[in-house]
Design a protein around this motif. Sequence first.
Motif, short mmCIF file in Angstrom:
data_model
loop_
_atom_site.label_atom_id
_atom_site.label_comp_id
_atom_site.label_asym_id
_atom_site.label_seq_id
_atom_site.Cartn_x
_atom_site.Cartn_y
_atom_site.Cartn_z
N GLY A 57 0.82 -1.21 0.00
CA GLY A 57 0.00 0.00 0.00
C GLY A 57 0.85 1.25 0.00
N ALA A 58 2.01 1.19 -0.68
CA ALA A 58 2.96 2.31 -0.65
C ALA A 58 2.91 3.18 -1.90
N GLU A 59 2.25 2.74 -2.96
CA GLU A 59 2.11 3.51 -4.20
C GLU A 59 3.45 4.09 -4.64
N CYS A 60 4.13 3.34 -5.48
CA CYS A 60 5.53 3.62 -5.83
C CYS A 60 5.73 4.93 -6.58
N GLU A 61 4.97 5.18 -7.64
CA GLU A 61 5.21 6.32 -8.52
C GLU A 61 4.84 7.66 -7.87
N PRO A 62 5.69 8.68 -8.02
CA PRO A 62 5.30 10.02 -7.60
C PRO A 62 4.07 10.50 -8.36
N ASN A 122 -18.18 -11.29 -3.28
CA ASN A 122 -19.59 -10.91 -3.33
C ASN A 122 -20.15 -10.98 -4.75
N GLY A 123 -19.43 -11.68 -5.61
CA GLY A 123 -19.92 -11.92 -6.96
C GLY A 123 -19.79 -10.75 -7.91
N ILE A 124 -18.94 -9.78 -7.58
CA ILE A 124 -18.78 -8.58 -8.41
C ILE A 124 -17.49 -8.69 -9.20
N PRO A 125 -17.56 -8.78 -10.53
CA PRO A 125 -16.33 -8.90 -11.34
C PRO A 125 -15.64 -7.55 -11.52
N VAL A 126 -14.41 -7.59 -12.04
CA VAL A 126 -13.64 -6.37 -12.30
C VAL A 126 -14.14 -5.77 -13.61
N THR A 127 -14.76 -4.59 -13.52
CA THR A 127 -15.27 -3.90 -14.72
C THR A 127 -14.83 -2.45 -14.79
N ASP A 128 -14.41 -1.89 -13.67
CA ASP A 128 -14.03 -0.47 -13.61
C ASP A 128 -12.62 -0.33 -13.07
N LYS A 129 -12.05 0.83 -13.31
CA LYS A 129 -10.70 1.10 -12.86
C LYS A 129 -10.62 2.50 -12.26
N TYR A 130 -9.95 2.59 -11.11
CA TYR A 130 -9.65 3.89 -10.52
C TYR A 130 -8.27 4.32 -11.03
N LEU A 131 -8.15 5.59 -11.42
CA LEU A 131 -6.85 6.08 -11.84
C LEU A 131 -6.74 7.58 -11.58
N THR A 132 -5.50 8.03 -11.43
CA THR A 132 -5.20 9.44 -11.22
C THR A 132 -5.02 10.13 -12.56
N VAL A 133 -5.66 11.28 -12.73
CA VAL A 133 -5.46 12.13 -13.91
C VAL A 133 -4.85 13.43 -13.40
N LEU A 154 0.97 9.83 -8.20
CA LEU A 154 -0.22 8.99 -8.21
C LEU A 154 -0.88 8.98 -6.83
N TYR A 155 -2.21 9.03 -6.85
CA TYR A 155 -2.99 9.09 -5.62
C TYR A 155 -4.05 8.00 -5.57
N THR A 156 -4.02 7.12 -6.57
CA THR A 156 -5.10 6.15 -6.76
C THR A 156 -5.24 5.20 -5.58
N ASP A 157 -4.13 4.57 -5.18
CA ASP A 157 -4.20 3.61 -4.08
C ASP A 157 -4.58 4.29 -2.77
#
Length: 445
Positions: free
Chosen positions: A37-42, A153-164, A44-47
């Motif tokens: 949970g350290a989020e390597c790249e400068p 809980n039966g929820i597949p991966v369909t969305d992505k969080y990302l920093t812009v 980025l705020y996503t994690d």
Amino acid sequence: MSFLENIYLAGVIGEGGAGFPTHIKYASSPKYLLINGAECEPLLYTDKFQMENYYKEMLAAIQAAKIFLKAERAVLATKKRYEDLIGLFTQEIKDKNYDIEIFSMENFYPAGDEQITIYEAFQKAVPAGGIPLHVDIVVSNIATMKSIYDAQNGIPVTDKYLTVTGEVKEPKVVKVPVGTPLSEVIEKAGGSTLDEYMILTGGPMMGKFVTQEEAEDVVVRKTTGGILIVPKHHALVQRGTKSLTAIKNETRAACIQCSFCTQYCPRYLIGHPLHPHKIMRAFGIHDVYDERFAEALLCCECGICELFACPMNISPRIVNVFLKQELRKNGIRMSFETGPVQPERENRYVPVDRLLSRLDIRKYYDLGKPSYLEIETDQVRIPLGQYIGKPAVPCVKVGDFVEKGTLIGDLPMTDHGSRVHASISGRVTAVDDAVTIVRERRENA
């Protein structure tokens, strides 16, 4: 369904890097589970955003994973400066009586790199050319744990969080359907402050360059972590888009064999026999890429060598990326002997503040905390292979109507790959190496 089967069915992959299928990674019996949970790249705020908003779900998934893996310890590694977040984690662990430890690291780069995080948290060096399981550790990114929670809980991966962020009107963390074009994400996030720009997907150190024109066709994948917009003539662009011929000529003329690239290399510092300055010397002399370049296979592509250490502005990372491709193409594989951790390692941390200034991106950090936005789209093109491993086999055809979450790409659980699901509801309009879906409201729906 079992814990592992649910992960497979939901198409969960590692969200912190290359996208290793999680159900394959968890088909093991490690002694330790490490959550990154350290989020390597400068920049980025996503994690961090997801940790702030979904820490309860993430901790529940970590505890469940620890039990499933029969791990002796589960360690959540994050940055010491996330004091408020650590407080939330600590209280939830206490309230739920979870058996999870918190480990906090200084704010240096590349804190968040898998092998560096392992060494920081366990004082164990992964063998050169090896994987974490060789030291009895399985590593997952913290965002992956939210996907694992959803999978149960039966929820597949369909969305992505990302920093812009970068040259934008306002930095944002966005939630966007997988398969959305980057150009649309930028537009709906408020647009750029520039008429002409270059895009880095992932981050300033290890991101991939995408032009404005290419952004119409390049789409958000399960592994996309950020969109950084910079001027077309920014130093990052000039350095990162040089040709190999130009780099070879610069190496021959300018490499002074100072060895700073080696002295700051995080892999070298944990005992791996990787010496970028020696590779650059050989690269400047030879045009046949054989065993003499094998050390390049150990490069983690963090970029410290070329973006922080080198005083001559040449590019060991780009060279190593090229050499790894050539070596693999030629079937060259090597075993390496791991040496002792370098005693000066802790004096070679790269402070993030200094790195931001060196890269001339400090002003983007000073824009402050990003706001949040959920983006919808009317068309997606979802790649069937967006991870390490085999691409999924399409299980829909042109003309089919699919709901969000419908399986559109499948493969057996034993295969090294991941299932793929529709990220919007609509009509399938094309099937090739990706599935294109156009939003459509179904009659009587």
